[in-house]
Scaffold this motif. Structure first.
Motif, short mmCIF file in Angstrom:
data_model
loop_
_atom_site.label_atom_id
_atom_site.label_comp_id
_atom_site.label_asym_id
_atom_site.label_seq_id
_atom_site.Cartn_x
_atom_site.Cartn_y
_atom_site.Cartn_z
N TYR A 65 0.83 -1.21 0.00
CA TYR A 65 0.00 0.00 0.00
C TYR A 65 0.87 1.26 0.00
CZ TYR A 65 -3.43 3.48 1.36
OH TYR A 65 -4.21 4.60 1.39
N CYS A 66 1.95 1.24 0.79
CA CYS A 66 2.84 2.41 0.89
C CYS A 66 3.85 2.48 -0.25
CB CYS A 66 3.59 2.39 2.22
SG CYS A 66 2.51 2.56 3.64
N GLU A 67 3.82 1.49 -1.15
CA GLU A 67 4.79 1.41 -2.24
C GLU A 67 6.21 1.40 -1.68
OE1 GLU A 67 3.51 4.84 -4.49
OE2 GLU A 67 1.53 3.99 -4.82
N ALA A 68 6.37 0.69 -0.57
CA ALA A 68 7.68 0.53 0.09
C ALA A 68 8.08 -0.94 -0.01
CB ALA A 68 7.59 0.94 1.55
N PRO A 69 9.37 -1.25 -0.12
CA PRO A 69 9.79 -2.64 -0.23
C PRO A 69 9.45 -3.48 1.01
CG PRO A 69 11.57 -1.17 -0.88
CD PRO A 69 10.49 -0.31 -0.29
N TYR A 200 -3.10 3.60 16.29
CA TYR A 200 -3.98 3.95 17.40
C TYR A 200 -5.40 4.10 16.82
CZ TYR A 200 -6.00 6.21 21.39
OH TYR A 200 -6.82 6.48 22.43
N PRO A 201 -6.45 3.70 17.56
CA PRO A 201 -7.80 3.62 16.97
C PRO A 201 -8.26 4.88 16.22
CG PRO A 201 -7.81 2.60 19.13
CD PRO A 201 -6.42 3.16 18.94
N GLY A 202 -7.93 6.05 16.70
CA GLY A 202 -8.42 7.27 16.06
C GLY A 202 -7.68 7.69 14.81
N LYS A 203 -6.60 6.99 14.43
CA LYS A 203 -5.83 7.38 13.24
C LYS A 203 -6.59 6.99 11.97
CE LYS A 203 -2.80 8.89 16.02
NZ LYS A 203 -1.39 9.06 16.25
N ASN A 204 -6.12 7.47 10.81
CA ASN A 204 -6.82 7.15 9.56
C ASN A 204 -6.94 5.65 9.34
OD1 ASN A 204 -6.36 9.94 9.40
ND2 ASN A 204 -6.43 9.88 7.16
N ARG A 266 -10.31 -0.67 3.06
CA ARG A 266 -11.23 0.49 2.99
C ARG A 266 -10.51 1.82 3.07
NH1 ARG A 266 -13.42 -4.51 4.65
NH2 ARG A 266 -15.69 -4.47 4.30
N LEU A 267 -9.21 1.82 3.32
CA LEU A 267 -8.53 3.07 3.66
C LEU A 267 -8.66 4.14 2.57
CD1 LEU A 267 -6.80 4.79 5.52
CD2 LEU A 267 -4.77 3.57 4.69
N PHE A 368 -14.32 12.85 10.07
CA PHE A 368 -14.25 11.39 9.96
C PHE A 368 -14.84 11.00 8.61
CE2 PHE A 368 -18.76 11.09 11.14
CZ PHE A 368 -18.94 12.22 11.94
N PRO A 369 -14.47 9.80 8.11
CA PRO A 369 -14.80 9.43 6.73
C PRO A 369 -16.30 9.43 6.42
CG PRO A 369 -13.21 7.88 7.64
CD PRO A 369 -13.63 8.78 8.76
N GLU A 370 -17.12 9.08 7.42
CA GLU A 370 -18.56 8.91 7.18
C GLU A 370 -19.31 10.23 7.30
OE1 GLU A 370 -16.75 7.34 9.48
OE2 GLU A 370 -16.55 5.29 8.68
N MET A 371 -18.61 11.34 7.54
CA MET A 371 -19.28 12.62 7.74
C MET A 371 -20.18 12.96 6.56
SD MET A 371 -17.23 15.82 9.32
CE MET A 371 -18.42 16.92 10.09
#
Ligand SMILES: *Cc1c(COP(=O)(O)O)cnc(C)c1O
Length: 389
Positions: A65-69, A200-204, A266-267, A368-371
């Motif tokens: 996802y981060c396009e990191a090795p 942490y739960p509140g992060k994206n 879903r991110l 938040f995403p659902e706003m």
């Protein structure tokens, strides 16, 4: 000593009674409940709780996802930052440059790895570390730079990476607020030597507990460095009971890795939801005098972990919105360079004026995403009624 939790934690807890909550994890989890419960049941039945196949699968997914090795799952964002500093070989007295306008985990990692933090100011428009201030702060003991992609906006990485190249410094990204954000088309986490994330739960992207990750593995952040992080999270061991170095107990739990895999799918949709809400805010609030809205830097894709406005009448506006039962937060109300914890570093009031002004003027609105558009309108109306009064 009692440490007070960040605002997010308190705001989440009061979401139920709000006209518009600050964030709404309950809504997010309602839609995922069956999948989350099924993952929990799998964990119970496999009795594989720490490390193992789920963690490895998540590490592959998140690196991709981060396009990191590569990616190493750890126990928290703070561990991610601390292990990155230790893996890079920070020695006592080494100076690492970081913004003061951030959460304390950024500077804790530096100090706890044995380094000395040099706080610098942020850019007035983007609220991320000011490359000119970084340039001016580089001294003979400087070994690294730790930009923070604050509020979901990538720091201005090109001038930082160029400075680092010219001066032989490393760059570690604090990407704890910016999962999925892009800088010149590239994902954060793969721009510096190492990238550090919090779940942490509140992060994206949030687990249902604690979690974090270090990404990297390209060029001079090659396999050795990421392998050192992998050892640090598990008591330094390279294979069972073989320790070339001492490490920590800093592993990602298998159950959290399973939850994170479900959420990672879903991110991008969630980040799009945050950007949609930000666009509604911008349209509704652009003509409110006295209110500075977040600015998206050119060539970046902001993921709006937080939607932070600024106003000289911040405290009154906060009280007004709280009375209207609208969830708000302050990120961050007291600059790190003026905290008692850093008194020995000798910073005085006025040392970092942009940061100090931001601390007194910043106000985080619900995000938040659902706003829904109606929720954004409700917040905007409450703000406008404050300025009309
Ligand atoms: C949340 C956060 C961290 C720390 O992450 P934890 O998982 O809570 O340890 C570090 N830096 C920033 C900027 C953060 O917002």
């Amino acid at each position: 000593m009692v440490t007070s939790p960040p605002d997010l934690r308190a705001a989440d807890a009061t979401a139920a009674g709000a006209a518009v909550p600050f964030s709404d994890l309950v809504a997010q989890h309602r839609a995922l409940e069956e999948e989350l419960v099924a993952a929990f049941r799998r964990a119970v039945r496999s009795a594989q709780f720490v490390g193992g196949a789920e963690v490895e699968a998540f590490e592959r997914d998140f690196a991709g996802y981060c396009e990191a090795p590569a990616c190493v799952g750890v126990n928290s964002g703070t561990d991610a930052l601390r292990f990155a500093c230790i893996a890079l070989g920070v020695q006592p007295g080494d100076q690492i440059i970081a913004p003061s306008h951030t959460f304390i985990a950024t500077s804790e990692a530096i100090t706890q790895a044995g380094g000395r933090v040099r706080f610098v100011d942020v850019d007035e428009r983007t609220m991320t570390i000011d490359p000119a201030a970084v340039r001016a702060a580089i001294g003979p003991r400087t070994v690294g730079i730790m930009p923070v992609h604050l509020y979901g906006q990538p720091a201005d990485m090109d001038p930082l990476l160029e400075l680092a190249r010219n001066k032989g410094l490393w760059v570690v990204e604090d990407a704890a607020q910016a999962h999925g954000a892009r800088y010149r088309g590239r994902r954060v986490g793969a721009l510096g030597r190492l990238g550090c994330f919090s779940f942490y739960p509140g992060k994206n992207l949030g687990s249902l507990g604690e979690g974090g990750a270090v990404t990297g593995g390209t060029g001079d952040s090659g396999p050795d460095l990421i392998e050192t992080v992998r050892r640090l999270r598990e008591h330094g061991q390279s294979s069972k009971y073989v320790h070339e170095i001492e490490g920590y107990n800093g592993r990602l739990h298998a159950i959290q890795a399973a939850f994170l895999r479900i959420k990672l799918a879903r991110l991008d949709d969630w980040n799009a939801g945050r950007r949609r809400a930000a666009a509604w805010y911008a349209a509704a609030l652009h003509d409110v005098p006295d209110l500075v809205l977040p600015e998206v830097a050119p060539n970046t894709e902001h993921v709006f972990h937080l939607y932070v406005v600024r106003t000289p009448r911040r405290d009154d506006l906060r009280d007004h919105l709280t009375r209207e039962r609208i969830g708000v937060g302050l990120h961050y109300p007291r600059p790190l360079h003026l905290q008692q914890a850093y008194a020995t570093l000798g910073y005085r009031e006025g040392a970092l004026p942009v940061t100090e002004r931001a601390a007194s003027q910043c106000l985080s609105l619900p995000m938040f995403p659902e706003m829904t558009e109606a929720q954004v309108a409700r917040v905007a109306d409450a703000i406008k009624s404050f300025y009309r009064a």
